[in-house]
Design a protein around this motif. Sequence first.
Motif, PDB file in Angstrom:
ATOM      1  N   UNK A   1      20.312  11.415 -41.701  1.00 39.08           N
ATOM      2  CA  UNK A   1      21.047  11.860 -42.878  1.00 39.08           C
ATOM      3  C   UNK A   1      20.179  12.799 -43.710  1.00 39.08           C
ATOM      4  N   UNK A   2      18.947  12.401 -43.940  1.00 41.24           N
ATOM      5  CA  UNK A   2      18.033  13.162 -44.787  1.00 41.24           C
ATOM      6  C   UNK A   2      17.624  14.475 -44.120  1.00 41.24           C
ATOM      7  N   UNK A   3      17.185  14.411 -42.867  1.00 38.53           N
ATOM      8  CA  UNK A   3      16.747  15.617 -42.163  1.00 38.53           C
ATOM      9  C   UNK A   3      17.890  16.614 -41.976  1.00 38.53           C
ATOM     10  N   UNK A   4      19.071  16.117 -41.599  1.00 36.26           N
ATOM     11  CA  UNK A   4      20.216  17.008 -41.404  1.00 36.26           C
ATOM     12  C   UNK A   4      20.546  17.773 -42.688  1.00 36.26           C
ATOM     13  N   UNK A   5      20.437  17.094 -43.820  1.00 34.70           N
ATOM     14  CA  UNK A   5      20.708  17.742 -45.097  1.00 34.70           C
ATOM     15  C   UNK A   5      19.728  18.890 -45.340  1.00 34.70           C
ATOM     16  N   UNK A   6      18.447  18.615 -45.177  1.00 37.92           N
ATOM     17  CA  UNK A   6      17.441  19.630 -45.474  1.00 37.92           C
ATOM     18  C   UNK A   6      17.346  20.713 -44.401  1.00 37.92           C
ATOM     19  N   UNK A   7      17.790  20.420 -43.200  1.00 34.36           N
ATOM     20  CA  UNK A   7      17.806  21.439 -42.146  1.00 34.36           C
ATOM     21  C   UNK A   7      19.019  22.360 -42.259  1.00 34.36           C
ATOM     22  N   UNK A   8      19.991  21.962 -43.077  1.00 43.05           N
ATOM     23  CA  UNK A   8      21.186  22.786 -43.349  1.00 43.05           C
ATOM     24  C   UNK A   8      21.894  23.227 -42.082  1.00 43.05           C
ATOM     25  N   UNK A   9      22.097  22.279 -41.165  1.00 42.79           N
ATOM     26  CA  UNK A   9      22.832  22.573 -39.945  1.00 42.79           C
ATOM     27  C   UNK A   9      21.984  23.050 -38.786  1.00 42.79           C
ATOM     28  N   UNK A  10      20.728  23.354 -39.042  1.00 44.40           N
ATOM     29  CA  UNK A  10      19.848  23.777 -37.942  1.00 44.40           C
ATOM     30  C   UNK A  10      19.479  22.563 -37.111  1.00 44.40           C
ATOM     31  N   UNK A  11      19.160  22.794 -35.854  1.00 48.61           N
ATOM     32  CA  UNK A  11      18.828  21.710 -34.926  1.00 48.61           C
ATOM     33  C   UNK A  11      17.321  21.630 -34.759  1.00 48.61           C
ATOM     34  N   UNK A  12      16.796  20.408 -34.752  1.00 45.77           N
ATOM     35  CA  UNK A  12      15.389  20.222 -34.440  1.00 45.77           C
ATOM     36  C   UNK A  12      15.251  20.443 -32.940  1.00 45.77           C
ATOM     37  N   UNK A  13      14.504  21.445 -32.558  1.00 48.48           N
ATOM     38  CA  UNK A  13      14.397  21.812 -31.151  1.00 48.48           C
ATOM     39  C   UNK A  13      13.781  20.706 -30.307  1.00 48.48           C
TER      40      UNK A  13
ATOM     41  N   UNK B   1       7.347  13.159 -46.432  1.00 51.47           N
ATOM     42  CA  UNK B   1       6.374  13.008 -47.512  1.00 51.47           C
ATOM     43  C   UNK B   1       5.504  14.244 -47.679  1.00 51.47           C
ATOM     44  N   UNK B   2       5.015  14.787 -46.568  1.00 49.84           N
ATOM     45  CA  UNK B   2       4.193  15.994 -46.617  1.00 49.84           C
ATOM     46  C   UNK B   2       4.958  17.156 -47.255  1.00 49.84           C
ATOM     47  N   UNK B   3       6.237  17.228 -46.949  1.00 47.82           N
ATOM     48  CA  UNK B   3       7.055  18.347 -47.403  1.00 47.82           C
ATOM     49  C   UNK B   3       7.621  18.167 -48.802  1.00 47.82           C
ATOM     50  N   UNK B   4       7.469  16.977 -49.356  1.00 52.93           N
ATOM     51  CA  UNK B   4       7.994  16.713 -50.691  1.00 52.93           C
ATOM     52  C   UNK B   4       9.469  16.351 -50.704  1.00 52.93           C
ATOM     53  N   UNK B   5      10.018  15.950 -49.555  1.00 49.92           N
ATOM     54  CA  UNK B   5      11.438  15.605 -49.459  1.00 49.92           C
ATOM     55  C   UNK B   5      11.678  14.105 -49.278  1.00 49.92           C
ATOM     56  N   UNK B   6      10.656  13.314 -49.421  1.00 50.43           N
ATOM     57  CA  UNK B   6      10.767  11.879 -49.186  1.00 50.43           C
ATOM     58  C   UNK B   6      11.750  11.249 -50.167  1.00 50.43           C
ATOM     59  N   UNK B   7      12.717  10.479 -49.665  1.00 51.10           N
ATOM     60  CA  UNK B   7      13.677   9.855 -50.578  1.00 51.10           C
ATOM     61  C   UNK B   7      13.013   8.773 -51.419  1.00 51.10           C
ATOM     62  N   UNK B   8      13.461   8.637 -52.657  1.00 48.25           N
ATOM     63  CA  UNK B   8      12.975   7.567 -53.524  1.00 48.25           C
ATOM     64  C   UNK B   8      13.773   6.309 -53.201  1.00 48.25           C
ATOM     65  N   UNK B   9      13.159   5.395 -52.478  1.00 44.79           N
ATOM     66  CA  UNK B   9      13.827   4.140 -52.118  1.00 44.79           C
ATOM     67  C   UNK B   9      13.305   2.986 -52.959  1.00 44.79           C
ATOM     68  N   UNK B  10      12.659   3.294 -54.071  1.00 46.54           N
ATOM     69  CA  UNK B  10      12.093   2.285 -54.957  1.00 46.54           C
ATOM     70  C   UNK B  10      13.052   1.945 -56.095  1.00 46.54           C
ATOM     71  N   UNK B  11      13.722   2.984 -56.631  1.00 48.21           N
ATOM     72  CA  UNK B  11      14.635   2.745 -57.748  1.00 48.21           C
ATOM     73  C   UNK B  11      15.899   3.572 -57.601  1.00 48.21           C
ATOM     74  N   UNK B  12      16.961   3.098 -58.267  1.00 50.67           N
ATOM     75  CA  UNK B  12      18.242   3.800 -58.196  1.00 50.67           C
ATOM     76  C   UNK B  12      18.341   4.846 -59.303  1.00 50.67           C
ATOM     77  N   UNK B  13      19.516   5.457 -59.414  1.00 54.02           N
ATOM     78  CA  UNK B  13      19.732   6.527 -60.383  1.00 54.02           C
ATOM     79  C   UNK B  13      19.651   6.063 -61.833  1.00 54.02           C
ATOM     80  N   UNK B  14      19.684   4.772 -62.071  1.00 51.41           N
ATOM     81  CA  UNK B  14      19.570   4.232 -63.431  1.00 51.41           C
ATOM     82  C   UNK B  14      18.166   3.730 -63.739  1.00 51.41           C
TER      83      UNK B  14
END
Length: 142
Positions: free
Chosen positions: A114-126, A41-54
Motif C-alpha cells: 500500500x505504502x510503496x505503491x502510493x509513493x511509486x505513483x503507478x510505477x513498477x518495482x523492477x 525510513x532512509x527515504x523519509x516515507x516511513x509511516x507513523x505507526x506509533x500514534x493516530x491523527x489525534x
Amino acid sequence: YLLKGQDIGLSLFEDYHQTLRALSEGQWALTLRRFEWRLLGYLGYLPNLIEDNRGNAISIQAQYRVEPGRQIRRVAATSSVAGNIFRGEDLVAIAGQILDDDGVLQQAKRLMRLWLDYYLKGRVIQARTLFVRPVVEQIEES
C-alpha cells in the motif's frame, strides 16, 4: 524513482547487500519486509505507526484506516480487516519489527505494498519481475 534527489550515504547499500545475502539463504518474506521498512525510513516515507491523527497511541484493541501521505485514523471496529483497514495489534508489531508471526508478516506485506505503491505513483518495482516466472514455464511444469 524514490531515490531521486536523495543523499542517503552508504547505509542503504549496506542494508541492500545484507538483504541479498539473507535472500540467498531463503529467508524471503521476513527479509523483504524488513528491507522495505528500512528503505522507507532512509527515504523519509516511513509511516507513523506509533500514534493516530489525534495524537493518541495506537491501541492494540482498535482498528485503523491507513492512507499513505496521511496520518492513521482510528475507525469503528469491523468484522473485516482488508484494503486499507488494519488492526492496531498488527500495526504495533510492524512498528516494532516484530514479524515472527505469519499473520503479522502478511499484514506487513499488505502495508508495504500500500505504502510503496502510493509513493511509486503507478510505477513498477523492477525487482519484482525477477520473481515472476513466465507462464509457459509454469504450464510446462504442471
